[in-house]
Design a protein around this motif. Structure first.
Motif, PDB file in Angstrom:
ATOM      1  N   LEU A  36      -2.944  15.869   1.288  1.00 18.83           N
ATOM      2  CA  LEU A  36      -4.109  15.011   1.464  1.00 18.83           C
ATOM      3  C   LEU A  36      -4.343  14.822   2.955  1.00 18.83           C
ATOM      4  O   LEU A  36      -3.431  14.428   3.692  1.00 18.83           O
TER       5      LEU A  36
ATOM      6  N   ASP B  75      -9.810   7.130   5.621  1.00 22.35           N
ATOM      7  CA  ASP B  75     -10.734   7.818   4.718  1.00 22.35           C
ATOM      8  C   ASP B  75     -10.202   9.208   4.380  1.00 22.35           C
ATOM      9  O   ASP B  75      -9.543   9.857   5.197  1.00 22.35           O
ATOM     10  N   VAL B  76     -10.529   9.672   3.180  1.00 18.51           N
ATOM     11  CA  VAL B  76     -10.137  11.022   2.769  1.00 18.51           C
ATOM     12  C   VAL B  76     -11.037  12.036   3.465  1.00 18.51           C
ATOM     13  O   VAL B  76     -12.257  11.968   3.365  1.00 18.51           O
TER      14      VAL B  76
ATOM     15  N   LYS C  45      -9.211  16.616   0.040  1.00 17.23           N
ATOM     16  CA  LYS C  45      -8.279  16.399  -1.060  1.00 17.23           C
ATOM     17  C   LYS C  45      -7.392  17.625  -1.249  1.00 17.23           C
ATOM     18  O   LYS C  45      -7.759  18.741  -0.872  1.00 17.23           O
TER      19      LYS C  45
ATOM     20  N   MET D   2       1.802   4.845  -2.549  1.00 18.71           N
ATOM     21  CA  MET D   2       1.567   6.193  -2.054  1.00 18.71           C
ATOM     22  C   MET D   2       2.537   7.218  -2.609  1.00 18.71           C
ATOM     23  O   MET D   2       2.261   8.406  -2.623  1.00 18.71           O
TER      24      MET D   2
ATOM     25  N   SER E 166       0.830  -1.204   0.000  1.00 17.07           N
ATOM     26  CA  SER E 166       0.000   0.000   0.000  1.00 17.07           C
ATOM     27  C   SER E 166       0.858   1.245   0.000  1.00 17.07           C
ATOM     28  O   SER E 166       0.604   2.207  -0.716  1.00 17.07           O
TER      29      SER E 166
ATOM     30  N   CYS F  18      -6.286  12.755   5.783  1.00 14.89           N
ATOM     31  CA  CYS F  18      -6.953  11.465   5.964  1.00 14.89           C
ATOM     32  C   CYS F  18      -7.346  11.293   7.432  1.00 14.89           C
ATOM     33  O   CYS F  18      -6.727  11.869   8.330  1.00 14.89           O
TER      34      CYS F  18
ATOM     35  N   ASP G 284      -0.721  10.327  -2.976  1.00 13.99           N
ATOM     36  CA  ASP G 284      -1.979  10.459  -3.704  1.00 13.99           C
ATOM     37  C   ASP G 284      -3.083   9.572  -3.145  1.00 13.99           C
ATOM     38  O   ASP G 284      -4.181   9.539  -3.695  1.00 13.99           O
ATOM     39  N   GLN G 285      -2.809   8.833  -2.070  1.00 19.96           N
ATOM     40  CA  GLN G 285      -3.865   8.091  -1.403  1.00 19.96           C
ATOM     41  C   GLN G 285      -3.544   7.977   0.079  1.00 19.96           C
ATOM     42  O   GLN G 285      -2.409   8.188   0.508  1.00 19.96           O
ATOM     43  N   CYS G 286      -4.561   7.661   0.849  1.00 16.80           N
ATOM     44  CA  CYS G 286      -4.401   7.629   2.305  1.00 16.80           C
ATOM     45  C   CYS G 286      -3.625   6.400   2.754  1.00 16.80           C
ATOM     46  O   CYS G 286      -3.707   5.337   2.129  1.00 16.80           O
TER      47      CYS G 286
END
Length: 489
Positions: free
Chosen positions: A115, A87-88, A91, A31, A27, A117, A72-74
């Motif tokens: 970001l 969870d976001v 953004k 990221m 994961s 989260c 770009d993601q949690c």
């Protein structure tokens, strides 16, 4: 700008979580690893990330894990060996900033290339971490509390105020935070005003040259997340909102980063038309064990003068009183936490140089006094506030709660000295008779509160300077307090 950020906790892999490390690593690989001058890189299983993580306490003391990242993601929240995707909350985006309250000519858009989260930490969790950084979990019985406030570095053109943000001697929040973290608190309370770098540093001013400014991520990071990192890692936080976090100022970042409630369109301070929603929020309680609790109040948009009849603040703060009164029924000992002191003093000099004492916040008093001449519900025992850039204690022979002010943790301080002995009849509010009074002006530091009785009516308060030296001791018994030193010099 020089970074005062200590290294993060290294990775600890236990038997329960080892089996989950490989999917977690996969994961994290997705990221990415962006970084900025204000954000350290952290390494987990050889993978570089730039996640900052902390815990905010919300309604009923619910612990909420927050992570801020350029990825770009949690990230994944690891709780007792179980991987929980975060969870976001918000953004990355650049938001059009309304003209600032400080200087409309220097307004600019608020850039948030970050970001945000979040994830609620399940009740009863024994351990939690993000990317190897252990998160502090709330304790059932909170015995030691750190109280800080007014922590940002002041840069405001309209006041011709430019604190030397580059000088840790003149802007010591990082040092204060590190010393407070060394106290190993169970809980940190911030009484508001986190962001002060509102307008640009003037050309040729070495004290603040190169400092970010405005209300975007770079100013938030420089004023709060970087210097406060040691304390963010030490304990969960309960956060009061100050006037610097009102919608006309840094409200966008407040809702993105630190408010515990859900972030909703129209509540985010992005549009002035929605400020009647974004500038106010309901009180909530944070239990601290032993039949005691905090009651968190949002008074960010109060006025320094009495609130006119029909003003929305009249309705909002009247509702706040009644909700606070209802919440206070759930515990035997109640500590109210807000930014603007209702029962404290401020001081200024007149044109002749004479010191004038000014009462507590007139906006709040004008609304609350119409409900209760004592201003606060009868079950409120103590108030913790900031806004005034000093430390102060006031206790009363009338049935008012004791008031502490802790606005002395980094922001350029007030220099008009408060008297060691108050003039006869001096009062912060109509009908409030002062019994004990103590203050410390022009000194940076923090305050601690420790339980000293099983019935929670008694607390030991210690006042510490920026170097971790104790400068005063106070004792709270029910609604009353008394300090060893009347004026710290």
């Amino acid at each position: 700008m020089k970074s005062f950020m200590p290294k993060l906790v290294s990775v600890q892999v236990n038997v329960a979580s080892r089996a989950l490390m490989l999917p977690l690593a996969m994961s994290l690989t997705l990221m990415g690893c962006g970084s900025t001058p204000q954000t350290s890189a952290h390494t987990v299983l050889g993978i570089s990330t730039d996640v900052a993580a902390f815990v905010i306490l919300g309604e009923k003391g619910q612990p909420i894990a927050r992570a801020l990242t350029h990825a770009d993601q949690c990230p994944v929240l690891l709780v007792d060996g179980q991987a929980l995707p975060m969870d976001v909350r918000a953004k990355p985006e650049t938001v059009a900033q309304r003209p600032t309250i400080s200087d409309p000519s220097e307004s600019k858009p608020s850039a948030f290339p970050i970001l945000t989260c979040e994830k609620v930490i399940p009740k009863g969790a024994l351990s939690a971490s993000i990317n190897g950084q252990a998160l502090p979990l709330p304790k059932t019985l909170v015995n030691r509390i750190v109280v800080i406030g007014d922590t940002g570095c002041r840069m405001k053109k309209s006041d011709h105020a430019y604190q030397a943000c580059n000088d840790p001697e003149q802007y010591p929040f990082a040092q204060v935070a590190a010393q407070a973290a060394a106290q190993h608190p169970d809980l940190v309370i911030h009484v508001g005003d986190l962001l002060y770098r509102e307008t640009a540093c003037p050309e040729g001013n070495a004290g603040c040259t190169g400092s970010p400014w405005g209300y975007g991520w770079d100013a938030w990071d420089a004023d709060f997340f970087t210097p406060g990192r040691a304390l963010l890692q030490a304990a969960p936080w309960a956060m009061a909102r100050g006037n610097h976090e009102s919608c006309a100022r840094a409200g966008q970042g407040w809702w993105r980063f630190v408010d515990p409630r859900p972030l909703q369109v129209g509540r985010d301070c992005n549009l002035a038309a929605h400020d009647d929603v974004g500038d106010y929020s309901d009180p909530y309680a944070v239990p601290i064990g032993g039949n005691a609790q905090l009651i968190m109040l949002d008074t960010a948009n109060t006025a320094g003068k009495p609130v006119p009849a029909g003003d929305i603040r009249e309705t909002k703060y009247r509702d706040m009183y009644h909700q606070m009164e209802t919440l206070s029924q759930d515990a035997a000992y109640n500590i109210g936490v807000n930014h603007h002191p209702i029962l404290g003093f401020t001081a200024k000099k007149d044109k002749q140089g004479n010191v004038m004492l000014l009462p507590g916040n007139q906006g709040l008093q004008s609304v609350l006094s119409a409900i209760n001449p004592l201003l606060l519900p009868p079950r409120i025992n103590a108030m913790l506030s900031g806004h005034v850039h000093l430390w102060q204690e006031v206790s009363f022979s009338t049935p008012h709660p004791t008031q502490f002010i802790a606005g002395f943790s980094g922001t350029e301080e007030d220099v008009v000295p408060l008297p060691e002995t108050l003039p006869v009849g001096a009062t912060p509010a109509v009908g409030a008779v002062v019994d004990h009074f103590s203050s410390w002006v022009s000194g940076f530091g923090f305050m601690t509160m420790e339980r000293t009785s099983t019935d929670n009516n008694q607390w030991l308060v210690k006042v510490w300077d920026r170097h971790g030296k104790q400068v005063n001791t106070c004792h709270i018994d029910g609604k009353n307090s008394v300090c060893d030193v009347a004026r710290v010099k």
